[in-house]
Scaffold this motif. Structure first.
Motif, PDB file in Angstrom:
ATOM      1  N   PRO A  75       0.822  -1.221   0.000  1.00 21.28           N
ATOM      2  CA  PRO A  75       0.000   0.000   0.000  1.00 21.28           C
ATOM      3  C   PRO A  75       0.863   1.281   0.000  1.00 21.28           C
ATOM      4  CG  PRO A  75      -0.913  -1.588   1.536  1.00 21.28           C
ATOM      5  CD  PRO A  75       0.404  -2.145   1.073  1.00 21.28           C
ATOM      6  N   GLN A  76       1.972   1.265   0.725  1.00 23.70           N
ATOM      7  CA  GLN A  76       2.874   2.431   0.717  1.00 23.70           C
ATOM      8  C   GLN A  76       3.463   2.643  -0.675  1.00 23.70           C
ATOM      9  OE1 GLN A  76       5.642   1.271   3.765  1.00 23.70           O
ATOM     10  NE2 GLN A  76       4.559   2.401   5.368  1.00 23.70           N
ATOM     11  N   PHE A  77       3.838   1.546  -1.335  1.00 22.40           N
ATOM     12  CA  PHE A  77       4.388   1.632  -2.688  1.00 22.40           C
ATOM     13  C   PHE A  77       3.349   2.209  -3.650  1.00 22.40           C
ATOM     14  CE2 PHE A  77       4.984  -0.678  -6.824  1.00 22.40           C
ATOM     15  CZ  PHE A  77       6.053   0.081  -7.270  1.00 22.40           C
ATOM     16  N   ARG A  78       2.118   1.723  -3.564  1.00 22.26           N
ATOM     17  CA  ARG A  78       1.060   2.231  -4.447  1.00 22.26           C
ATOM     18  C   ARG A  78       0.819   3.722  -4.205  1.00 22.26           C
ATOM     19  NH1 ARG A  78      -3.498  -2.599  -4.645  1.00 22.26           N
ATOM     20  NH2 ARG A  78      -2.534  -3.672  -6.384  1.00 22.26           N
ATOM     21  N   GLN A  79       0.817   4.131  -2.952  1.00 19.69           N
ATOM     22  CA  GLN A  79       0.612   5.541  -2.633  1.00 19.69           C
ATOM     23  C   GLN A  79       1.775   6.393  -3.142  1.00 19.69           C
ATOM     24  OE1 GLN A  79      -2.316   6.342  -1.603  1.00 19.69           O
ATOM     25  NE2 GLN A  79      -1.825   8.502  -1.647  1.00 19.69           N
TER      26      GLN A  79
END
Length: 197
Positions: A75-79
């Motif tokens: 999720p951090q990567f996608r954000q």
């Protein structure tokens, strides 16, 4: 030249400033040397070809204008990628230079970049049973879809904005990671069969 700034960095910084007014192909080694206070020959010594200069400028732009926020989880990567696509939309000229460098520059790094290593580490943490080769393949796929090159193709080919490109990116990540889970399940089935066999 400013005290404490090395010559190659100063050259790249001035090239990036020049990009705000001129296309990359119109920026001469002589003008860069004059701006930095060194000879044209010194610029050539640091960047022997236009491809080297393009790659250097793109790397400098990526690190100063489009740094990817740190990430540990998916999720951090996608954000982080969503934020990067918005930054590309706000400075498209710089983003297109980065995309061009990724497309045509033949002087790329022989070793994986920090970004690639971070992707492999994130994937290895979340999918510890997947072998190193498959982790690198998935990381390469994710890296491409998070790149200025992908953004530029979506922007010019399909006239998409950052939010729309981010949606395509999210769906692609889902497909890629779904494939990774299939690889993991297949590997586990193979191990189970050998253990029972």
């Amino acid at each position: 030249m400013a005290e404490g700034v090395d010559t190659p960095t100063a050259i790249l910084a001035h090239a990036a400033v020049a990009l705000r007014e001129h296309p990359f192909d119109d920026i001469s080694y002589r003008s860069l040397g004059d701006a930095v206070g060194v000879s044209e020959r010194t610029v050539y010594r640091h960047f022997p070809t236009r491809s080297h200069l393009l790659e250097g400028v793109a790397g400098w732009i990526e690190s100063t204008e489009f740094p990817l926020p740190p990430f540990v989880t998916l999720p951090q990567f996608r954000q982080a990628v969503r934020a990067r696509f918005l930054a590309f939309d706000s400075s498209p000229a710089f983003a297109f230079v980065c995309a061009r460098a990724a497309s045509i520059s033949p002087t790329g790094e022989p070793e994986p970049t920090f970004f690639t290593r971070a992707l492999v580490a994130m994937l290895a943490t979340n999918h510890p049973s997947v072998n190193a080769r498959d982790l690198r393949r998935v990381a390469a796929t994710l890296r491409y879809f998070a790149s200025a090159q992908f953004w530029a193709r979506m922007r010019t080919g399909f006239e998409m904005s950052a939010p729309a490109i981010s949606d395509v990116f999210d769906r692609t990540v889902g497909e890629v990671l779904g494939g990774l889970l299939i690889i993991t399940d297949t590997a586990m089935d193979s191990v189970s069969r050998r253990a029972l066999g």
